[in-house]
Design an enzyme around this catalytic site. Structure first.
Site, PDB file in Angstrom:
ATOM      1  N   GLU A 238      24.045  12.619   8.889  1.00  0.00           N
ATOM      2  CA  GLU A 238      23.848  11.185   9.148  1.00  0.00           C
ATOM      3  C   GLU A 238      24.585  10.682  10.390  1.00  0.00           C
ATOM      4  O   GLU A 238      24.047   9.902  11.153  1.00  0.00           O
ATOM      5  CB  GLU A 238      24.284  10.363   7.929  1.00  0.00           C
ATOM      6  CG  GLU A 238      23.329  10.513   6.750  1.00  0.00           C
ATOM      7  CD  GLU A 238      23.663   9.576   5.607  1.00  0.00           C
ATOM      8  OE1 GLU A 238      23.465   8.363   5.750  1.00  0.00           O
ATOM      9  OE2 GLU A 238      24.151  10.052   4.565  1.00  0.00           O
ATOM     10  N   HIS A 254      26.436  37.668  -1.826  1.00  0.00           N
ATOM     11  CA  HIS A 254      25.402  38.498  -2.453  1.00  0.00           C
ATOM     12  C   HIS A 254      24.042  38.333  -1.788  1.00  0.00           C
ATOM     13  O   HIS A 254      23.057  38.884  -2.265  1.00  0.00           O
ATOM     14  CB  HIS A 254      25.332  38.168  -3.943  1.00  0.00           C
ATOM     15  CG  HIS A 254      26.652  38.386  -4.617  1.00  0.00           C
ATOM     16  ND1 HIS A 254      27.054  39.618  -5.078  1.00  0.00           N
ATOM     17  CD2 HIS A 254      27.680  37.535  -4.828  1.00  0.00           C
ATOM     18  CE1 HIS A 254      28.278  39.506  -5.585  1.00  0.00           C
ATOM     19  NE2 HIS A 254      28.678  38.256  -5.435  1.00  0.00           N
ATOM     20  N   LYS A 344      12.389   3.676   3.965  1.00  0.00           N
ATOM     21  CA  LYS A 344      12.449   2.682   2.881  1.00  0.00           C
ATOM     22  C   LYS A 344      11.426   1.565   3.129  1.00  0.00           C
ATOM     23  O   LYS A 344      10.779   1.093   2.203  1.00  0.00           O
ATOM     24  CB  LYS A 344      13.863   2.105   2.762  1.00  0.00           C
ATOM     25  CG  LYS A 344      14.878   3.105   2.193  1.00  0.00           C
ATOM     26  CD  LYS A 344      16.279   2.526   2.062  1.00  0.00           C
ATOM     27  CE  LYS A 344      17.269   3.555   1.526  1.00  0.00           C
ATOM     28  NZ  LYS A 344      18.640   3.092   1.431  1.00  0.00           N
TER      29      LYS A 344
HETATM   30  C1  F6R Z   1      23.564   5.195   4.711  1.00  0.00           C
HETATM   31  C2  F6R Z   1      23.589   6.208   3.717  1.00  0.00           C
HETATM   32  C3  F6R Z   1      22.444   6.435   2.777  1.00  0.00           C
HETATM   33  C4  F6R Z   1      22.435   5.381   1.641  1.00  0.00           C
HETATM   34  C5  F6R Z   1      21.294   5.658   0.642  1.00  0.00           C
HETATM   35  C6  F6R Z   1      21.334   4.752  -0.577  1.00  0.00           C
HETATM   36  O1  F6R Z   1      24.879   5.097   5.281  1.00  0.00           O
HETATM   37  O2  F6R Z   1      24.563   6.889   3.667  1.00  0.00           O
HETATM   38  O3  F6R Z   1      22.586   7.726   2.251  1.00  0.00           O
HETATM   39  O4  F6R Z   1      23.662   5.415   0.974  1.00  0.00           O
HETATM   40  O5  F6R Z   1      20.073   5.486   1.296  1.00  0.00           O
HETATM   41  O6  F6R Z   1      21.498   3.407  -0.241  1.00  0.00           O
HETATM   42  P1  F6R Z   1      22.646   2.569  -0.981  1.00  0.00           P
HETATM   43  O7  F6R Z   1      23.902   3.311  -0.728  1.00  0.00           O
HETATM   44  O8  F6R Z   1      22.644   1.234  -0.324  1.00  0.00           O
HETATM   45  O9  F6R Z   1      22.276   2.531  -2.421  1.00  0.00           O
END
Ligand code: F6R
Length: 352
Positions: A238, A254, A344
């Protein structure tokens, strides 16, 4: 790895890299001890009680995704090492794991409060009539927690979930203490804070990032540090926007070992181990290191410290800083995770 002076750091890591840190994550890391203290106090005034349940809690399920659930993954890993009798389970899917005790507490954690898998696990916990609570900075998770009148711990918002680790980690520790599921950790936290103030972790991150620049990353850890190693992997993904492969001792001996029969010079292997490994494991790691060193560069990190709690958090911090400095070396913004936002957005609103 060596501790370096401020001048040596600046010489090796010129200031013109820092403008790539568009959200000034470095400042947050400089204030890490304050953040830890602040986080540990957050649950103080929040009543965490479950009046409709009479049996004691016998299992904790930490449910969340990505940067939010990582605190739970490391906490589980830590207690497996220091108190294996505690039952801590991770949920990171749309539904909770199938086999959960009826006396479990499900802690739903979403930093943004909008992650659909976490909201879905909250609903699953309600459907299965389990004890549930939430840790979030707000949004939908805060809303449904209030609607269902379950305990809600609100943490400060406006940063990235992976950066908010202190708020997620130390807040969860305090919640578990308040529930008497674990013992008081205030002394251990004080000792961690002392170490963080004494040792120059930034220079370790810079040094490691230098070695990893333009290399493909492979992380091998023992089971003792498997949660920490997973944090390292995800932070390289990330923050630095690079692939990072992760596998564990003794299994790698292994199968994966065979890949080092060929030239692997485009790779850099990081080995993570604690000073708690059994003798046989140490011998295994030593021989593996010798064998793979013929094919590529290897850095072994022995995570030391006066106690396991300190070891775990300092190990996380070194990985966080290495991934941060690697991002800057590539002239990338460590905070940019816009591709996750795109996914998203394209998924559209979630309706249960
Ligand atoms: C962004 C990050 C992502 C979010 C994940 C879930 O920094 O690390 O892995 O954590 O998309 O979102 P949240 O944490 O807001 O539930």
């Amino acid at each position: 790895m060596t501790d370096k002076t401020k001048d040596q750091i600046e010489e090796e890591f010129p200031d013109d890299f820092y403008p790539y840190d568009k959200e000034d994550v470095r400042q947050f890391y400089k204030q890490i001890t304050n953040k830890i203290q602040e986080a540990y106090k957050i649950p103080e005034l929040i009543p965490i009680a479950f009046p409709n349940f009479s049996e004691p809690i016998d299992e904790i399920v930490i449910a969340g995704m990505g940067g939010s659930v990582i605190a739970g993954i490391v906490i589980k890993n830590y207690f497996e090492l220091v108190n294996p009798n505690l039952r801590i389970i991770i949920g990171n899917d749309y539904n909770l794991p199938r086999l959960i005790s009826k006396n479990a507490l499900v802690i739903c954690v979403s930093y943004s409060g909008n992650t659909e898998e976490t909201l879905s696990m909250f609903k699953d916990a309600q459907r299965r009539k389990l004890r549930v609570m939430a840790i979030t900075s707000g949004a939908k998770l805060a809303e449904i927690a209030s609607n269902y009148r379950v305990p809600l711990v609100k943490i400060p918002g406006k940063i990235h979930p992976r950066q908010a680790l202190p708020y997620l980690y130390f807040t969860t520790i305090r919640v578990l203490e308040k529930l008497k599921f674990i013992e008081d950790h205030s002394q251990l936290i004080n000792s961690l804070i002392k170490v963080l103030g004494q040792k120059n972790f930034e220079s370790l991150g810079i040094e490691l990032a230098k070695k990893l620049y333009k290399k493909k990353i492979i992380i091998y850890s023992t089971k003792n540090l498997k949660g920490v190693a997973y944090r390292w992997k995800t932070q390289f993904n990330e923050n630095s926007k690079v692939p990072a492969h992760l596998h564990y001792f003794p299994e790698i001996c292994h199968n994966e070992l065979c890949q080092y029969m060929e030239d692997m010079s485009e790779y850099h292997v990081i080995i993570l181990k604690t000073d708690k490994e059994p003798r046989r494991m140490l011998k295994r790691i030593e021989i593996t290191k010798k064998l793979i060193s013929k094919a590529c560069e290897v850095t072994e990190l022995d995570i030391k410290g006066s106690n396991d709690f300190t070891k775990f958090y300092t190990a996380i911090l070194i990985g966080d800083l290495a991934s941060y400095y690697l991002a800057l070396r590539y002239r990338r913004n460590p905070s940019d995770d816009s591709i996750i936002g795109t996914l998203k957005k394209e998924l559209g609103p979630w309706t249960s």
